[in-house]
Structure formats: structure tokens, C-alpha cells
Write a protein that holds these residues in place. Structure first.
Motif, PDB file in Angstrom:
ATOM      1  N   THR A  88       0.841  -1.188   0.000  1.00 26.65           N
ATOM      2  CA  THR A  88       0.000   0.000   0.000  1.00 26.65           C
ATOM      3  C   THR A  88       0.882   1.246   0.000  1.00 26.65           C
ATOM      4  OG1 THR A  88      -0.138   0.091   2.412  1.00 26.65           O
ATOM      5  CG2 THR A  88      -1.844  -1.180   1.248  1.00 26.65           C
ATOM      6  N   CYS A  90       0.555   4.081   1.690  1.00 25.25           N
ATOM      7  CA  CYS A  90       0.826   4.662   3.009  1.00 25.25           C
ATOM      8  C   CYS A  90       1.854   3.849   3.802  1.00 25.25           C
ATOM      9  CB  CYS A  90      -0.465   4.767   3.815  1.00 25.25           C
ATOM     10  SG  CYS A  90      -1.606   6.019   3.186  1.00 25.25           S
ATOM     11  N   GLY A 139      -5.937  -1.756  -8.048  1.00 21.47           N
ATOM     12  CA  GLY A 139      -6.609  -1.849  -6.767  1.00 21.47           C
ATOM     13  C   GLY A 139      -5.660  -1.513  -5.627  1.00 21.47           C
ATOM     14  N   ALA A 140      -6.154  -1.638  -4.415  1.00 24.32           N
ATOM     15  CA  ALA A 140      -5.346  -1.353  -3.230  1.00 24.32           C
ATOM     16  C   ALA A 140      -4.122  -2.263  -3.208  1.00 24.32           C
ATOM     17  CB  ALA A 140      -6.177  -1.574  -1.970  1.00 24.32           C
ATOM     18  N   GLY A 141      -2.970  -1.671  -2.910  1.00 20.72           N
ATOM     19  CA  GLY A 141      -1.729  -2.422  -2.816  1.00 20.72           C
ATOM     20  C   GLY A 141      -1.052  -2.712  -4.140  1.00 20.72           C
TER      21      GLY A 141
END
Length: 226
Positions: A88, A90, A139-141
Motif C-alpha cells: 500500500t 501509506c 486496486g489497493a496495494g
């Protein structure tokens, strides 16, 4: 594929091994380029070129030069070398973005640039790249990986335009490939929906064949049974 000289990068990986074996079974002669220093012995149909970092332009040029010195020409380049990371934004760092850029995009760019003069001399020059369906909508990651594979998509389109009428340039866009590593990483997934390495290899070799002479600039999804 009979008699064609095919350079395959990332040849010792799960997909690379399948493409190498299938190409040879159809009469091709393969120069297998890989980062691994320990490779199987070369044979009449398979010439191993190991210990190559294709993210370095000079090493890509050296590997292609070795293949040309061995066989006298190149007809097809299949860029399989690459890697995946899930991270991710962050929780991650720029290191992952730089690593994906080098391993997925620069490897294809450097190998293509080194091979193009030789592919132009072939009567049926082909480049086939490995993109990703996940790069169409990340998508996420998926940020670092998807960004690098999106770069492969744009590289494919640009080279196709620049080499139109001389060398065809296409990319396959797989979803999750059914490999031992992916099964270990996603043990709860439905493996029956994934695309197999053999299925993907069939599409790759079609794009590398004379039958695909009118296809260039294509980003071809190979999504299995999702």
C-alpha cells in the motif's frame, strides 16, 4: 515457429520455462536470457545466457550481442522478465516503485532497444511484452506494480507505432497466473479461475508467429475464467 530464432527474457521463471519449452517443441531455437547465474546446460535448440541484469542497458546489449553471435540473427523477442510486489502507498516506500520500474519496465525497454536493429533485419520481426490486466485499473496495494506495467503498455504502443510495417509489437495482459508462488501467496483463492502458464504461452507464441503478421499495438487481455 519452425526455424525462428527467439530471444526470451526471464526464461527460468514459471512462465518463462513454459514458453521456452513450447517454442522449442514447435521448432524454434531459443536464446534464454536470465538474471540467474546458474542455468541448465545449453543444447542445440536452447542457448543459455545467464547472470544478466536487463535493467542495465549495457548488460541487455551484451546479452543480445551474445545471442546474435551464436545464431547470426534474431527473429523474435519475448520480454517475460519482471517481478511483482504488493504494497500500500501509506505503508510503503519509494524503493518498491523504483524496483518495479526497473524490473518490469526498464528490462523490456532495454532488451527491446538492443534487439530492434536485429529484428528490423528479420523478415518477420516480433516483440511480445507482458503487461497486466491489473494495470488497467489498479486496486489497493497494486500501485508500484500497476504503474510499472502501465509503462509496459505505453512502451508497447509507442514501439508499435515507431516500427509499424517493419516489426510487430504487442503485449499480453494476464490476470493472476496459476503458478506455485501465487498459490502459496493466495492459498484461499479459486485456482480454477486463474489463467495457466500454458494458456498464456499459447497466446504469446501466436503473437510471435507468422499468423499474427497483421496484429501490432495490441494489448490483449488473457483473463482466465474470472
Amino acid at each position: 515457429m519452425n526455424g525462428k530464432i527467439i530471444v526470451i527474457t526471464g526464461a527460468s521463471g514459471a512462465l518463462g520455462r513454459v514458453v521456452v519449452d513450447m517454442a522449442i517443441s514447435r521448432g524454434a531455437i531459443v536464446a534464454a536470457i536470465d538474471h540467474a547465474s546458474k542455468t541448465p546446460a545449453s543444447t542445440v535448440k536452447l542457448f543459455q545466457i545467464g547472470d544478466i541484469d536487463l535493467s542495465e542497458a549495457a548488460q541487455a546489449e551484451r546479452a543480445v550481442a551474445v545471442a546474435v553471435a551464436q545464431f547470426g540473427r534474431i527473429d523474435v523477442l519475448i520480454n517475460i522478465a519482471g517481478a511483482f510486489t504488493f504494497e500500500t502507498i501509506c505503508d510503503g516506500s519509494n524503493d518498491s516503485w523504483e524496483r518495479m520500474h526497473r524490473l518490469n519496465l526498464l528490462t523490456a525497454l532495454n532488451a527491446s532497444r538492443a534487439a530492434i536493429p536485429h529484428l528490423l533485419a528479420s523478415k518477420a520481426g516480433r516483440i511480445v511484452n507482458i503487461g497486466a490486466i491489473g494495470a488497467l485499473q489498479a486496486g489497493a496495494g497494486m500501485g508500484p506494480y500497476a504503474a510499472s506495467k502501465a509503462g509496459v503498455h505505453r512502451l508497447t504502443e509507442t514501439l508499435a507505432a515507431e516500427l509499424k510495417g517493419k516489426v510487430t509489437v504487442n503485449a499480453v495482459l494476464p490476470s493472476t497466473i496459476d503458478t506455485p508462488a501465487n498459490r502459496r501467496d493466495m492459498p484461499d483463492a479459486d485456482f480454477s479461475k486463474w489463467v495457466t502458464a500454458k494458456e498464456l504461452a499459447e497466446v504469446i507464441l501466436f503473437l510471435a508467429s507468422d499468423a499474427a503478421s497483421a496484429v501490432t499495438g495490441a494489448l490483449l487481455p488473457v483473463s482466465g475464467r474470472v
